[in-house]
Design an enzyme around this catalytic site. Structure first.
Site, mmCIF file in Angstrom:
data_model
loop_
_atom_site.group_PDB
_atom_site.id
_atom_site.type_symbol
_atom_site.label_atom_id
_atom_site.label_comp_id
_atom_site.label_asym_id
_atom_site.label_seq_id
_atom_site.Cartn_x
_atom_site.Cartn_y
_atom_site.Cartn_z
ATOM 1 N N ARG A 97 0.809 -1.215 0.000
ATOM 2 C CA ARG A 97 0.000 0.000 0.000
ATOM 3 C C ARG A 97 0.846 1.270 0.000
ATOM 4 N NH1 ARG A 97 -3.864 0.238 -2.404
ATOM 5 N NH2 ARG A 97 -2.701 1.910 -3.380
ATOM 6 N N LYS A 132 2.366 24.395 -3.693
ATOM 7 C CA LYS A 132 1.134 23.737 -3.248
ATOM 8 C C LYS A 132 1.299 22.217 -3.372
ATOM 9 C CE LYS A 132 -1.657 27.728 -4.545
ATOM 10 N NZ LYS A 132 -2.692 28.262 -5.451
ATOM 11 N N LYS A 164 4.033 38.821 -2.768
ATOM 12 C CA LYS A 164 2.652 38.496 -3.095
ATOM 13 C C LYS A 164 1.704 39.581 -2.595
ATOM 14 C CE LYS A 164 1.436 34.165 -3.132
ATOM 15 N NZ LYS A 164 1.467 33.877 -4.590
ATOM 16 N N GLU A 194 3.925 39.802 -7.533
ATOM 17 C CA GLU A 194 2.586 39.398 -7.967
ATOM 18 C C GLU A 194 1.767 40.651 -8.269
ATOM 19 O OE1 GLU A 194 0.163 36.085 -6.050
ATOM 20 O OE2 GLU A 194 -0.852 37.873 -5.280
ATOM 21 N N ASP A 215 -1.467 37.660 -11.797
ATOM 22 C CA ASP A 215 -2.360 36.852 -10.984
ATOM 23 C C ASP A 215 -3.811 36.967 -11.438
ATOM 24 O OD1 ASP A 215 -3.163 35.238 -8.767
ATOM 25 O OD2 ASP A 215 -3.802 37.063 -7.741
#
Length: 279
Positions: A97, A132, A164, A194, A215
């Site tokens: 697994r 991410k 950002k 950004e 963005d």
């Protein structure tokens, strides 16, 4: 990830899965049965993660043999055998697994990345991943992106300056945020900003930013940003990029397209491990 880190990662994953023992396998098997298992693609995919896959079996039982019939980067079709494992059947089942979870995830990332890369073929745009990633899996996730033909964005916050929206709002303006970074970041770091609209594109250009992240802009806005940049800075498109939209984004003339979906919500590839009957 070096060998020690990899083995620690695998050991933690196995401890999570095995607990104090595989009660089913220990009950069904008398112990010492030998045999083989094959790993089969249940859908078309790009292979990625075979080294880690094989290492899981080695951590469980060093006497197990994992023979790869394919290599990372190979495109396989449904029904093809990817690898074969031989040795103690009980230990093959105990490792199954964890080994499959890793292989399925990495093949899924590589396969999805390959779709995006194919979609922008013939343009100058490169497909990038993001941060991410699944915690603890970042180096593996990003490796799988490269196997699929994509490119890595920064691995972590220490790799580069990316100002950002929250940094801008905290500093008060694009110019102020860029100025502060210029004064503190060392000279080898490029400054990326950004930009949420064309006005911020102009402000970032005037402030001396070297890379602009566009963005969630429309393709019309991206084209305008490309015209304003005049090739003097690199442009990265980001935000809600899909396979349906990535080609039109690439055709605006941006240099990079970052796609969080490559890693944050990728579908695991359909792969099975099957014990060969009668050993």
């Amino acid at each position: 990830m070096d060998t020690m880190q990899l083995r620690t990662f695998i050991a933690n994953a196995l401890a999570e899965d095995l607990g104090w023992g595989d009660v089913t396998t220990s009950s069904v098997m008398s112990g010492g049965e030998k045999g083989a298992a094959v790993v089969i693609a249940k859908a078309d995919l790009i292979v990625a993660g075979l080294e880690v896959f094989g290492e899981v079996f080695q951590v469980v039982d060093a006497s197990l043999s994992c023979k790869n019939l394919k290599n990372d980067g190979d495109r396989v079709v449904r029904g093809e055998i990817i690898a074969e494992i031989t040795g103690d059947l009980g230990n093959i089942l105990r490792a199954e697994r964890v080994a499959l979870n890793i292989l399925q995830r990495l093949c899924g990332i590589a396969t999805e990345t390959g779709r995006y890369v194919k979609a922008v073929a013939g343009t100058n745009a490169r497909i990038l991943d993001t941060r991410k990633t699944l915690p603890g899996f970042r180096i593996l996730d990003k490796y799988a992106v490269t196997v699929g033909g994509g490119h890595n964005h920064r691995f972590g916050l220490s790799d580069g300056v990316l100002i950002k929206d929250n940094h801008i709002d905290a500093a008060g303006s694009v110019a102020e945020a860029v100025g502060r970074c210029r004064g503190k970041a060392h000279h080898l770091l490029k400054i990326e900003v950004e930009c949420r609209n064309i006005e911020e594109v102009r402000e970032a250009l005037n402030a001396g930013a070297e890379v602009l992240l566009l963005d969630n802009m429309s393709t019309a806005q991206m084209k305008k940003a490309v015209a304003l940049a005049k090739g003097k800075v690199m442009l990265e498109a980001s935000g809600n990029v899909t396979l349906d939209t990535v080609r039109s984004i690439a055709e605006t003339g941006v240099d990079f397209i970052s796609v969080g979906a490559l890693t944050h919500s990728v579908k695991a590839a359909d792969i099975s491990l099957l014990i060969k009957k009668n050993g």
